[in-house]
Design a protein around this motif. Structure first.
Motif, PDB file in Angstrom:
ATOM      1  N   GLU A 100     110.021  42.668 -10.574  1.00 30.62           N
ATOM      2  CA  GLU A 100     110.149  44.046 -11.055  1.00 30.62           C
ATOM      3  C   GLU A 100     108.855  44.457 -11.760  1.00 30.62           C
ATOM      4  OE1 GLU A 100     110.647  47.631 -12.261  1.00 30.62           O
ATOM      5  OE2 GLU A 100     112.171  46.738 -10.954  1.00 30.62           O
ATOM      6  N   ALA A 101     108.273  45.573 -11.327  1.00 26.79           N
ATOM      7  CA  ALA A 101     106.983  46.006 -11.861  1.00 26.79           C
ATOM      8  C   ALA A 101     107.080  46.521 -13.291  1.00 26.79           C
ATOM      9  CB  ALA A 101     106.378  47.084 -10.952  1.00 26.79           C
ATOM     10  N   ASN A 102     108.184  47.133 -13.635  1.00 28.56           N
ATOM     11  CA  ASN A 102     108.325  47.691 -14.980  1.00 28.56           C
ATOM     12  C   ASN A 102     108.732  46.626 -15.993  1.00 28.56           C
ATOM     13  OD1 ASN A 102     107.822  50.601 -14.639  1.00 28.56           O
ATOM     14  ND2 ASN A 102     109.616  50.527 -13.301  1.00 28.56           N
ATOM     15  N   MET A 168     111.246  38.134 -12.726  1.00 30.14           N
ATOM     16  CA  MET A 168     109.930  38.267 -13.344  1.00 30.14           C
ATOM     17  C   MET A 168     109.633  39.756 -13.437  1.00 30.14           C
ATOM     18  SD  MET A 168     107.930  35.259 -11.289  1.00 30.14           S
ATOM     19  CE  MET A 168     108.649  33.600 -11.180  1.00 30.14           C
ATOM     20  N   ASN A 169     109.874  40.330 -14.609  1.00 28.19           N
ATOM     21  CA  ASN A 169     109.566  41.738 -14.795  1.00 28.19           C
ATOM     22  C   ASN A 169     108.161  41.878 -15.376  1.00 28.19           C
ATOM     23  OD1 ASN A 169     111.139  40.481 -16.882  1.00 28.19           O
ATOM     24  ND2 ASN A 169     111.217  42.418 -17.979  1.00 28.19           N
ATOM     25  N   TRP A 195     100.471  40.344 -12.650  1.00 20.24           N
ATOM     26  CA  TRP A 195     101.086  41.061 -13.759  1.00 20.24           C
ATOM     27  C   TRP A 195     100.758  42.540 -13.627  1.00 20.24           C
ATOM     28  CZ3 TRP A 195      99.055  36.296 -16.475  1.00 20.24           C
ATOM     29  CH2 TRP A 195     100.083  35.356 -16.628  1.00 20.24           C
ATOM     30  N   THR A 196     101.723  43.401 -13.902  1.00 12.99           N
ATOM     31  CA  THR A 196     101.570  44.824 -13.662  1.00 12.99           C
ATOM     32  C   THR A 196     100.360  45.403 -14.384  1.00 12.99           C
ATOM     33  OG1 THR A 196     103.961  45.051 -13.335  1.00 12.99           O
ATOM     34  CG2 THR A 196     102.726  47.064 -13.785  1.00 12.99           C
ATOM     35  N   LEU A 197     100.122  44.986 -15.613  1.00 10.57           N
ATOM     36  CA  LEU A 197      98.975  45.508 -16.353  1.00 10.57           C
ATOM     37  C   LEU A 197      97.660  45.150 -15.667  1.00 10.57           C
ATOM     38  CD1 LEU A 197     100.034  44.933 -20.065  1.00 10.57           C
ATOM     39  CD2 LEU A 197      99.873  47.094 -18.831  1.00 10.57           C
ATOM     40  N   VAL A 198      97.624  44.005 -15.003  1.00  9.43           N
ATOM     41  CA  VAL A 198      96.443  43.645 -14.220  1.00  9.43           C
ATOM     42  C   VAL A 198      96.363  44.528 -12.979  1.00  9.43           C
ATOM     43  CG1 VAL A 198      95.339  41.822 -12.871  1.00  9.43           C
ATOM     44  CG2 VAL A 198      96.403  41.269 -15.067  1.00  9.43           C
ATOM     45  N   ALA A 199      97.491  44.672 -12.282  1.00  6.04           N
ATOM     46  CA  ALA A 199      97.513  45.469 -11.054  1.00  6.04           C
ATOM     47  C   ALA A 199      97.077  46.910 -11.296  1.00  6.04           C
ATOM     48  CB  ALA A 199      98.919  45.443 -10.446  1.00  6.04           C
ATOM     49  N   LEU A 200      97.377  47.430 -12.469  1.00  6.67           N
ATOM     50  CA  LEU A 200      97.019  48.809 -12.798  1.00  6.67           C
ATOM     51  C   LEU A 200      95.566  48.958 -13.231  1.00  6.67           C
ATOM     52  CD1 LEU A 200     100.236  49.901 -14.757  1.00  6.67           C
ATOM     53  CD2 LEU A 200      99.565  50.591 -12.443  1.00  6.67           C
ATOM     54  N   ASN A 201      94.846  47.844 -13.381  1.00  9.60           N
ATOM     55  CA  ASN A 201      93.492  47.917 -13.918  1.00  9.60           C
ATOM     56  C   ASN A 201      92.448  47.269 -13.022  1.00  9.60           C
ATOM     57  OD1 ASN A 201      93.357  49.107 -16.848  1.00  9.60           O
ATOM     58  ND2 ASN A 201      95.276  47.966 -16.735  1.00  9.60           N
ATOM     59  N   HIS A 202      92.741  47.171 -11.737  1.00 11.19           N
ATOM     60  CA  HIS A 202      91.742  46.614 -10.827  1.00 11.19           C
ATOM     61  C   HIS A 202      90.477  47.477 -10.752  1.00 11.19           C
ATOM     62  CE1 HIS A 202      93.875  43.143  -9.420  1.00 11.19           C
ATOM     63  NE2 HIS A 202      94.902  43.842  -8.976  1.00 11.19           N
ATOM     64  N   THR A 204      89.136  49.001 -13.275  1.00 14.48           N
ATOM     65  CA  THR A 204      88.404  49.007 -14.549  1.00 14.48           C
ATOM     66  C   THR A 204      87.810  47.647 -14.891  1.00 14.48           C
ATOM     67  OG1 THR A 204      90.376  48.447 -15.868  1.00 14.48           O
ATOM     68  CG2 THR A 204      89.989  50.784 -15.404  1.00 14.48           C
ATOM     69  N   GLN A 205      88.169  46.612 -14.118  1.00 11.54           N
ATOM     70  CA  GLN A 205      87.700  45.255 -14.400  1.00 11.54           C
ATOM     71  C   GLN A 205      87.129  44.638 -13.128  1.00 11.54           C
ATOM     72  OE1 GLN A 205      87.906  43.884 -17.562  1.00 11.54           O
ATOM     73  NE2 GLN A 205      88.745  45.858 -18.241  1.00 11.54           N
ATOM     74  N   SER A 206      86.499  43.482 -13.296  1.00  9.23           N
ATOM     75  CA  SER A 206      86.063  42.733 -12.128  1.00  9.23           C
ATOM     76  C   SER A 206      87.279  42.126 -11.437  1.00  9.23           C
ATOM     77  CB  SER A 206      85.073  41.634 -12.536  1.00  9.23           C
ATOM     78  OG  SER A 206      85.674  40.742 -13.459  1.00  9.23           O
ATOM     79  N   CYS A 207      87.065  41.480 -10.294  1.00 11.10           N
ATOM     80  CA  CYS A 207      88.165  40.986  -9.470  1.00 11.10           C
ATOM     81  C   CYS A 207      89.110  40.085 -10.260  1.00 11.10           C
ATOM     82  CB  CYS A 207      87.598  40.214  -8.282  1.00 11.10           C
ATOM     83  SG  CYS A 207      88.860  39.551  -7.193  1.00 11.10           S
ATOM     84  N   MET A 208      90.390  40.389 -10.186  1.00  8.11           N
ATOM     85  CA  MET A 208      91.429  39.589 -10.839  1.00  8.11           C
ATOM     86  C   MET A 208      92.433  39.190  -9.765  1.00  8.11           C
ATOM     87  SD  MET A 208      91.846  41.810 -14.350  1.00  8.11           S
ATOM     88  CE  MET A 208      91.821  43.398 -13.500  1.00  8.11           C
ATOM     89  N   ASP A 209      92.218  38.008  -9.188  1.00 11.40           N
ATOM     90  CA  ASP A 209      93.004  37.589  -8.037  1.00 11.40           C
ATOM     91  C   ASP A 209      94.470  37.366  -8.383  1.00 11.40           C
ATOM     92  OD1 ASP A 209      91.163  37.682  -5.970  1.00 11.40           O
ATOM     93  OD2 ASP A 209      90.309  35.735  -6.486  1.00 11.40           O
ATOM     94  N   PRO A 210      95.341  37.474  -7.372  1.00 11.17           N
ATOM     95  CA  PRO A 210      96.786  37.401  -7.587  1.00 11.17           C
ATOM     96  C   PRO A 210      97.342  36.002  -7.386  1.00 11.17           C
ATOM     97  CG  PRO A 210      96.350  38.118  -5.366  1.00 11.17           C
ATOM     98  CD  PRO A 210      95.002  37.873  -5.998  1.00 11.17           C
ATOM     99  N   ASN A 211      98.661  35.938  -7.359  1.00  6.28           N
ATOM    100  CA  ASN A 211      99.415  34.714  -7.096  1.00  6.28           C
ATOM    101  C   ASN A 211     100.304  34.995  -5.874  1.00  6.28           C
ATOM    102  OD1 ASN A 211     100.324  32.111  -7.559  1.00  6.28           O
ATOM    103  ND2 ASN A 211     101.871  32.727  -9.041  1.00  6.28           N
ATOM    104  N   THR A 212     101.007  33.995  -5.393  1.00  7.28           N
ATOM    105  CA  THR A 212     101.871  34.199  -4.223  1.00  7.28           C
ATOM    106  C   THR A 212     103.222  33.522  -4.404  1.00  7.28           C
ATOM    107  OG1 THR A 212     101.072  32.219  -3.068  1.00  7.28           O
ATOM    108  CG2 THR A 212      99.893  34.286  -2.653  1.00  7.28           C
ATOM    109  N   ILE A 213     104.214  34.055  -3.709  1.00  6.23           N
ATOM    110  CA  ILE A 213     105.526  33.422  -3.587  1.00  6.23           C
ATOM    111  C   ILE A 213     105.867  33.384  -2.100  1.00  6.23           C
ATOM    112  CG2 ILE A 213     107.975  33.504  -4.161  1.00  6.23           C
ATOM    113  CD1 ILE A 213     107.272  35.102  -6.640  1.00  6.23           C
TER     114      ILE A 213
END
Length: 323
Positions: A100-102, A168-169, A195-202, A204-213
């Motif tokens: 959940e993104a929120n 995982m919200n 994490w949503t706060l990271v996803a919303l700030n791509h 404004t920041q350098s590359c912040m790679d994700p995770n997988t399921i």
């Protein structure tokens, strides 16, 4: 003044709901702990590092365990939560992971229409309210829950109490894992998270790679178009698995709700779509402030997920063959 009541960890305690609870065998008795509301309430001692470690250990153990899940549900609105409830209660052996993104799960189901509190649910979806013990007023063709939050909070608490469900919200799905499967077709094989706060700030920041399921089935119920809405439907287009979005049509309750429930399905191999996201994918009408369609679509999505799981062989979260 009432005497100070100290806690005896060897005794059962009855909570306000009449349920008897016994502390864990790991419990330690502290003589200076007291539940007293005349100015002598005293907590057990704790260190700040204990709090940090208690959270970190459990959260990252969950992430480690659910890196391979049986079903991932994207979106914890009314359709996603209903799907999780039906899946988890039907198949307690499945590892069901909700993303959940929120920060606050529940989607738009905390209120009815135009910020009013009552929730209208058309029959026969009222049967689900009976199953989860939510009271309502019967108005004939439909029922009314006195506050939408009563439905959502009850459903949310029941889902999270199930041992095979984790949520995982504040976590966004940024992409879909898409593999070529054993038959040579493109298959959704999991989700890409951050994490949503990271996803919303791509931006404004350098590359912040994700995770997988990794998982054999993804249920997407992210709602209609918006900042995080209709995510999977839009990604199917950009990934070349869908020519174009159907785009949600105007409000028509009588057309919308049966269309959403009856067309909840596997829209691409490994990806089931439910709720209002399906209206964007298919070009269906919206239903507005009536929630029976969301309940029915969530249950239908659970049926579809079980159908898919029963039709394939899965090894380490990956579909390796059909049955």
């Amino acid at each position: 003044m009432a005497p100070v009541q100290t806690l005896d960890n060897n005794k059962f305690v009855e909570n306000r709901f009449g349920k008897q609870l016994k502390p864990s065998s790991k419990s330690t008795t502290y003589d200076d702990v007291a539940e007293n509301y005349d100015g002598q309430y005293r907590f057990a001692p704790i260190q700040e590092a204990q709090v940090s470690r208690a959270m970190i250990k459990r959260y990252f153990e969950t992430m480690y365990d659910r890196a391979i899940s049986d079903v991932v549900i994207v979106g914890a609105g009314s359709a996603g939560l209903t799907c999780a409830y039906h899946l988890a209660s039907t198949r307690p052996d499945l590892k069901i992971t909700i993303i959940e993104a929120n920060v606050a799960p529940g989607g738009g189901a905390w209120l009815g229409g135009q910020l009013m509190t009552p929730m209208v649910i058309r029959k026969p979806a009222d049967r689900f309210l009976q199953e989860i013990c939510v009271s309502y007023e019967d108005e004939g063709a439909y029922v009314v829950v006195k506050h939408a939050a009563l439905f959502t909070s009850t459903l949310l608490s029941r889902v999270l109490a199930m041992p095979n469900v984790v949520m995982m919200n504040a976590t966004a799905v940024e992409d879909l894992i898409i593999h070529e499967d054993h038959a040579g077709q493109q298959r959704v094989a999991g989700v890409v998270t951050n994490w949503t706060l990271v996803a919303l700030n791509h931006d404004t920041q350098s590359c912040m790679d994700p995770n997988t399921i990794t998982c054999p089935v993804v249920v997407s119920a992210t709602g209609h178009d918006g900042p995080m809405g209709a995510f999977s439907a839009k990604r199917l287009v950009s990934a070349g698995l869908l020519k174009e979005l159907g785009n949600m049509r105007g409000l028509d309750m009588n057309r919308s709700e049966p269309a959403i429930v009856n067309n909840t399905r596997e829209v691409a191999p490994g990806l089931i779509m439910a709720g209002m996201e399906l209206s964007e994918h298919d070009g269906r009408n919206r239903m507005g402030p009536t929630f029976g369609g969301m309940i029915g679509s969530g249950i239908k999505a659970a049926h579809e997920a079980l159908r898919v799981l029963d039709s394939v062989n899965v090894v380490e979260g990956k579909v390796v063959s059909t049955i």
